[in-house]
Design a protein around this motif. Structure first.
Motif, PDB file in Angstrom:
ATOM      1  N   THR A 118      38.043  42.292  53.420  1.00 27.34           N
ATOM      2  CA  THR A 118      38.364  40.889  53.664  1.00 27.34           C
ATOM      3  C   THR A 118      39.196  40.319  52.510  1.00 27.34           C
ATOM      4  N   PRO A 119      39.902  39.220  52.752  1.00 24.10           N
ATOM      5  CA  PRO A 119      40.643  38.576  51.650  1.00 24.10           C
ATOM      6  C   PRO A 119      39.737  38.178  50.495  1.00 24.10           C
ATOM      7  N   LEU A 120      38.485  37.804  50.802  1.00 25.77           N
ATOM      8  CA  LEU A 120      37.562  37.420  49.744  1.00 25.77           C
ATOM      9  C   LEU A 120      37.231  38.607  48.853  1.00 25.77           C
ATOM     10  N   GLU A 121      36.982  39.762  49.459  1.00 30.12           N
ATOM     11  CA  GLU A 121      36.692  40.950  48.654  1.00 30.12           C
ATOM     12  C   GLU A 121      37.888  41.305  47.772  1.00 30.12           C
ATOM     13  N   LYS A 122      39.100  41.209  48.332  1.00 35.97           N
ATOM     14  CA  LYS A 122      40.301  41.547  47.556  1.00 35.97           C
ATOM     15  C   LYS A 122      40.490  40.595  46.383  1.00 35.97           C
ATOM     16  N   SER A 123      40.246  39.322  46.609  1.00 35.24           N
ATOM     17  CA  SER A 123      40.396  38.356  45.519  1.00 35.24           C
ATOM     18  C   SER A 123      39.331  38.562  44.444  1.00 35.24           C
ATOM     19  N   LEU A 124      38.123  38.939  44.846  1.00 34.34           N
ATOM     20  CA  LEU A 124      37.068  39.224  43.872  1.00 34.34           C
ATOM     21  C   LEU A 124      37.377  40.482  43.066  1.00 34.34           C
ATOM     22  N   GLU A 125      37.932  41.491  43.711  1.00 40.60           N
ATOM     23  CA  GLU A 125      38.317  42.700  42.988  1.00 40.60           C
ATOM     24  C   GLU A 125      39.433  42.408  41.999  1.00 40.60           C
ATOM     25  N   ALA A 126      40.386  41.561  42.392  1.00 36.19           N
ATOM     26  CA  ALA A 126      41.465  41.180  41.478  1.00 36.19           C
ATOM     27  C   ALA A 126      40.898  40.421  40.274  1.00 36.19           C
ATOM     28  N   LEU A 127      39.888  39.592  40.509  1.00 36.12           N
ATOM     29  CA  LEU A 127      39.248  38.873  39.418  1.00 36.12           C
ATOM     30  C   LEU A 127      38.541  39.840  38.471  1.00 36.12           C
ATOM     31  N   LYS A 128      37.890  40.865  39.022  1.00 37.80           N
ATOM     32  CA  LYS A 128      37.222  41.857  38.175  1.00 37.80           C
ATOM     33  C   LYS A 128      38.220  42.567  37.265  1.00 37.80           C
ATOM     34  N   VAL A 129      39.351  42.946  37.822  1.00 37.57           N
ATOM     35  CA  VAL A 129      40.378  43.625  37.025  1.00 37.57           C
ATOM     36  C   VAL A 129      40.860  42.726  35.891  1.00 37.57           C
ATOM     37  N   GLN A 130      41.097  41.465  36.217  1.00 35.88           N
ATOM     38  CA  GLN A 130      41.566  40.518  35.208  1.00 35.88           C
ATOM     39  C   GLN A 130      40.510  40.289  34.124  1.00 35.88           C
ATOM     40  N   CYS A 131      39.249  40.204  34.529  1.00 38.69           N
ATOM     41  CA  CYS A 131      38.163  39.996  33.566  1.00 38.69           C
ATOM     42  C   CYS A 131      37.983  41.215  32.662  1.00 38.69           C
ATOM     43  N   ALA A 132      38.166  42.398  33.209  1.00 36.41           N
ATOM     44  CA  ALA A 132      38.062  43.618  32.383  1.00 36.41           C
ATOM     45  C   ALA A 132      39.145  43.617  31.310  1.00 36.41           C
ATOM     46  N   ALA A 133      40.353  43.198  31.679  1.00 38.26           N
ATOM     47  CA  ALA A 133      41.449  43.118  30.703  1.00 38.26           C
ATOM     48  C   ALA A 133      41.149  42.078  29.629  1.00 38.26           C
ATOM     49  N   LEU A 134      40.566  40.948  30.034  1.00 37.89           N
ATOM     50  CA  LEU A 134      40.218  39.901  29.069  1.00 37.89           C
ATOM     51  C   LEU A 134      39.119  40.381  28.124  1.00 37.89           C
ATOM     52  N   ASP A 135      38.140  41.107  28.643  1.00 34.14           N
ATOM     53  CA  ASP A 135      37.081  41.656  27.797  1.00 34.14           C
ATOM     54  C   ASP A 135      37.646  42.618  26.761  1.00 34.14           C
ATOM     55  N   GLU A 136      38.570  43.467  27.165  1.00 31.65           N
ATOM     56  CA  GLU A 136      39.166  44.423  26.239  1.00 31.65           C
ATOM     57  C   GLU A 136      39.930  43.712  25.129  1.00 31.65           C
ATOM     58  N   GLN A 137      40.468  42.540  25.431  1.00 31.78           N
ATOM     59  CA  GLN A 137      41.249  41.797  24.447  1.00 31.78           C
ATOM     60  C   GLN A 137      40.376  41.016  23.471  1.00 31.78           C
ATOM     61  N   VAL A 138      39.320  40.372  23.971  1.00 30.20           N
ATOM     62  CA  VAL A 138      38.557  39.454  23.124  1.00 30.20           C
ATOM     63  C   VAL A 138      37.155  39.951  22.777  1.00 30.20           C
ATOM     64  N   ALA A 139      36.578  40.801  23.638  1.00 29.56           N
ATOM     65  CA  ALA A 139      35.187  41.204  23.433  1.00 29.56           C
ATOM     66  C   ALA A 139      35.028  42.687  23.128  1.00 29.56           C
ATOM     67  N   GLN A 140      35.964  43.504  23.594  1.00 34.55           N
ATOM     68  CA  GLN A 140      35.966  44.954  23.388  1.00 34.55           C
ATOM     69  C   GLN A 140      34.728  45.610  24.002  1.00 34.55           C
ATOM     70  N   ASP A 141      33.628  45.756  23.256  1.00 32.35           N
ATOM     71  CA  ASP A 141      32.452  46.475  23.769  1.00 32.35           C
ATOM     72  C   ASP A 141      31.560  45.611  24.647  1.00 32.35           C
ATOM     73  N   ASP A 142      31.777  44.308  24.653  1.00 26.87           N
ATOM     74  CA  ASP A 142      30.943  43.399  25.434  1.00 26.87           C
ATOM     75  C   ASP A 142      31.694  43.005  26.706  1.00 26.87           C
ATOM     76  N   TRP A 143      31.113  43.328  27.880  1.00 23.45           N
ATOM     77  CA  TRP A 143      31.775  43.063  29.155  1.00 23.45           C
ATOM     78  C   TRP A 143      31.306  41.727  29.733  1.00 23.45           C
ATOM     79  N   HIS A 144      31.419  40.691  28.945  1.00 19.71           N
ATOM     80  CA  HIS A 144      30.926  39.364  29.331  1.00 19.71           C
ATOM     81  C   HIS A 144      31.656  38.835  30.567  1.00 19.71           C
ATOM     82  N   TRP A 145      32.961  38.859  30.547  1.00 23.59           N
ATOM     83  CA  TRP A 145      33.735  38.265  31.644  1.00 23.59           C
ATOM     84  C   TRP A 145      33.636  39.107  32.908  1.00 23.59           C
ATOM     85  N   LEU A 146      33.621  40.415  32.757  1.00 17.95           N
ATOM     86  CA  LEU A 146      33.461  41.281  33.923  1.00 17.95           C
ATOM     87  C   LEU A 146      32.100  41.066  34.571  1.00 17.95           C
TER      88      LEU A 146
END
Length: 211
Positions: A118-146
């Motif tokens: 569904t479009p909702l699942e796709k948008s949630l998956e896109a959010l997960k990818v973006q959050c993983a990138a943000l975690d790698e930038q600001v948190a590294q070992d802590d997956w807070h945003w993901l």
């Protein structure tokens, strides 16, 4: 942000004052001109060494500040992209559960209370990818945003299952069961709204931190 070259400027002024004072001191001691010249040469050498050190330090500070600014800019872009992805999830969520997406002719997975494809699942998956990138930038070992994105995904899946139960109970006309499911659905709606606001608020906080 302070100018990293300001210390170099003041050191240069101090060196000029020191050199001038040394010169006049040597003139006053004309009867010991050799010693005055030796002192002047020593002072000049010392000023030269200090100047070289100041220039090297200022250059190093400038490189550090430039690197920090680049990292801050990269982090801000990731934060803004995450906000866009979150707004997309919010929009698709509203359309899916309250608007045009929830219509007859849905896929088998949707009918059975799943978000697969569904479009909702796709948008949630896109959010997960973006959050993983943000975690790698600001948190590294802590997956807070993901983890925040995963929590939203869990609530959305639970709501899809509850919506399926509502449709199923409507077909059976069981009013007592429908009332219970409605309450569960309302709790999930409240949970979704609260987590969405918390997620958005945390993004605002980190944006201020890196601005």
């Amino acid at each position: 942000m302070k100018n990293p070259y300001a210390p170099g400027f003041w050191c240069a002024i101090a060196a000029l004052v020191l050199l001038s004072a040394t010169y006049f001191y040597g003139v006053m001691l004309t009867h010991q001109i050799d010693k005055a010249l030796i002192f002047l040469d020593s002072a000049s050498a010392l000023i030269g060494v200090i100047s070289i050190g100041v220039v090297a330090w200022a250059s190093l500070q400038g490189q550090r500040i430039k690197k920090k600014q680049l990292e801050q800019g990269k982090t801000l872009v990731l934060i803004w992209d995450t906000k866009v992805a979150l707004r997309r999830v919010e929009t698709v969520f509203d359309r899916y559960f309250w608007g045009s997406y929830w219509q007859p002719g849905r896929t088998f997975q949707e009918v059975m209370g799943e978000l697969t494809g569904t479009p909702l699942e796709k948008s949630l998956e896109a959010l997960k990818v973006q959050c993983a990138a943000l975690d790698e930038q600001v948190a590294q070992d802590d997956w807070h945003w993901l983890n925040n994105a995963r929590e939203l995904c869990d609530v959305a899946n639970a709501m899809a299952r509850e919506r399926y139960q509502l449709d199923f109970c409507d077909g059976r006309a069981d009013s007592s069961s429908t009332a219970v499911i409605n309450r569960d659905f309302e709790v999930l709606v409240y949970t979704w709204t609260a987590r969405l606001k918390t997620f958005d608020h945390q993004l605002d906080e980190i944006e201020v931190q890196y601005s």
